[in-house]
Design a protein around this motif. Structure first.
Motif, short mmCIF file in Angstrom:
data_model
loop_
_atom_site.label_atom_id
_atom_site.label_comp_id
_atom_site.label_asym_id
_atom_site.label_seq_id
_atom_site.Cartn_x
_atom_site.Cartn_y
_atom_site.Cartn_z
N GLY A 109 0.83 -1.20 0.00
CA GLY A 109 0.00 0.00 0.00
C GLY A 109 0.86 1.24 0.00
N THR A 110 0.27 2.38 0.34
CA THR A 110 1.06 3.58 0.53
C THR A 110 1.69 3.52 1.92
OG1 THR A 110 -0.73 4.86 1.54
CG2 THR A 110 -0.56 4.90 -0.88
N GLN A 111 2.66 4.37 2.15
CA GLN A 111 3.31 4.40 3.46
C GLN A 111 2.29 4.68 4.57
OE1 GLN A 111 4.42 5.72 0.66
NE2 GLN A 111 6.64 5.47 0.47
N ALA A 112 1.35 5.58 4.29
CA ALA A 112 0.36 5.94 5.31
C ALA A 112 -0.58 4.79 5.61
CB ALA A 112 -0.44 7.16 4.85
N THR A 113 -0.96 4.02 4.60
CA THR A 113 -1.90 2.92 4.82
C THR A 113 -1.28 1.81 5.66
OG1 THR A 113 -3.17 3.33 2.80
CG2 THR A 113 -3.23 1.10 3.68
N VAL A 114 -0.08 1.38 5.30
CA VAL A 114 0.46 0.18 5.94
C VAL A 114 0.82 0.39 7.40
CG1 VAL A 114 1.28 -0.77 3.75
CG2 VAL A 114 2.84 0.61 5.14
N LEU A 143 3.35 6.00 -10.84
CA LEU A 143 3.52 5.16 -12.03
C LEU A 143 2.17 4.78 -12.63
CD1 LEU A 143 6.42 2.82 -10.83
CD2 LEU A 143 6.57 4.74 -12.43
N ALA A 144 1.20 4.48 -11.77
CA ALA A 144 -0.14 4.12 -12.26
C ALA A 144 -0.80 5.29 -12.97
CB ALA A 144 -1.00 3.63 -11.10
N GLU A 145 -0.67 6.48 -12.39
CA GLU A 145 -1.26 7.66 -13.02
C GLU A 145 -0.58 7.93 -14.37
OE1 GLU A 145 -3.37 10.37 -11.62
OE2 GLU A 145 -4.02 9.19 -9.90
N PHE A 184 -3.09 0.48 -7.58
CA PHE A 184 -2.15 -0.61 -7.88
C PHE A 184 -2.66 -1.64 -8.89
CE2 PHE A 184 0.38 -0.13 -3.62
CZ PHE A 184 0.70 1.17 -3.98
N PRO A 185 -3.97 -1.98 -8.93
CA PRO A 185 -4.43 -2.93 -9.96
C PRO A 185 -4.19 -2.43 -11.39
CG PRO A 185 -6.04 -2.80 -8.20
CD PRO A 185 -5.04 -1.71 -7.95
N LEU A 186 -4.01 -1.13 -11.55
CA LEU A 186 -3.72 -0.59 -12.87
C LEU A 186 -2.35 -1.06 -13.36
CD1 LEU A 186 -4.94 3.06 -12.17
CD2 LEU A 186 -6.15 1.34 -13.53
#
Length: 256
Positions: A109-114, A143-145, A184-186
């Motif tokens: 995930g992002t740093q904030a989420t994990v 990267l996804a964007e 991330f699924p992108l």
């Protein structure tokens, strides 16, 4: 459907499959992207403030926070201040713990989420007896964007974001990966190649869509106009994502 950027399009795709006639406003807080690098206080204040103004302006029957970082930090607060039903997005730890064959899975995930206590509680409730590794890879959001804008994204760049995870003790046993960010699924194809072996990817998009269906099962949908997307950032920059929105039936892009 609210997200920090356009990762929520993965959830919208699932919603279209189950509720094709549901009218949708997609809200992208591009001016606040990325959330994963912000403090909890910043994310909570921003999400609560924006959703309050958006709920007042658009009067939606339901709000989906299609962002793991925003949900794990601000979901409780937003539910307290808004009367509108709210569907959140949380890391798919429960299904991942059930799916792993080696007993080792990872949350990406992002740093904030994990680092959230919410993730600690999900691990304690659903991953007993399993080994759960965590890794913050906020660079994957960028990267996804970029990929959605039609830019080339190298597997090497994705692999570099995974390096910290693959260096952890026990990483060689990971067989299931929780994509704890809607962006991330992108990057599914790039993630699989970068990982270098067969791995099961799990995300929350289908769960979000099913929850929306449950909460609106007794309601009728009438689309009075085309769906549209709004951005808090530059409209000209947002319009570079037009093909990605068009793929989900949205051609009207607006400034919030």
């Amino acid at each position: 459907m609210f997200d920090s950027g356009v990762g929520g399009l993965t959830g919208l795709a699932e919603l279209r499959r189950l509720l094709p006639h549901a009218p949708v406003i997609y809200a992208a807080d591009m001016a606040g992207l990325p959330y994963g690098a912000k403090s909890e206080a910043e994310v909570a204040a921003r999400v609560a403030g924006l959703l309050g103004r958006m709920a007042e302006r658009y009067r939606p029957r339901l709000i989906t926070i299609a962002c793991n970082t925003a949900s794990t930090i601000a979901l409780g607060m937003v539910r307290e201040v808004l009367e509108t039903p709210i569907v959140g997005t949380v890391p798919a730890i429960k299904p991942a713990a059930a799916l792993t064959r080696t007993g080792t899975f990872a949350v990406l995930g992002t740093q904030a989420t994990v680092r959230q206590g919410y993730v600690d509680r999900l691990e304690a409730e659903f991953a007993g007896g399993k080994r759960m590794l965590r890794h913050g890879a906020g660079g994957l959001v960028t990267l996804a964007e970029a990929k959605l804008r039609g830019e080339a994204v190298s597997v090497a760049a994705v692999r570099a974001e995974l390096a910290g995870l693959l260096a952890q003790d026990g990483a060689g046993d990971i067989d299931t990966l929780v994509l704890a960010c809607t962006h991330f699924p992108l990057l599914e194809a790039e993630l699989r190649e970068a990982f270098g072996r067969d791995i099961t990817l799990v995300d929350g998009a289908a769960g979000i869509a099913r929850r929306i269906v449950d909460l609106t099962s007794d309601q009728q949908f009438t689309r009075t106009g085309p769906d549209y997307a709004i951005t808090t950032g530059s409209l000209s920059d947002f319009q570079t994502l037009a093909p990605a929105f068009a793929a989900q039936g949205i051609s009207d892009l607006r400034k919030f």
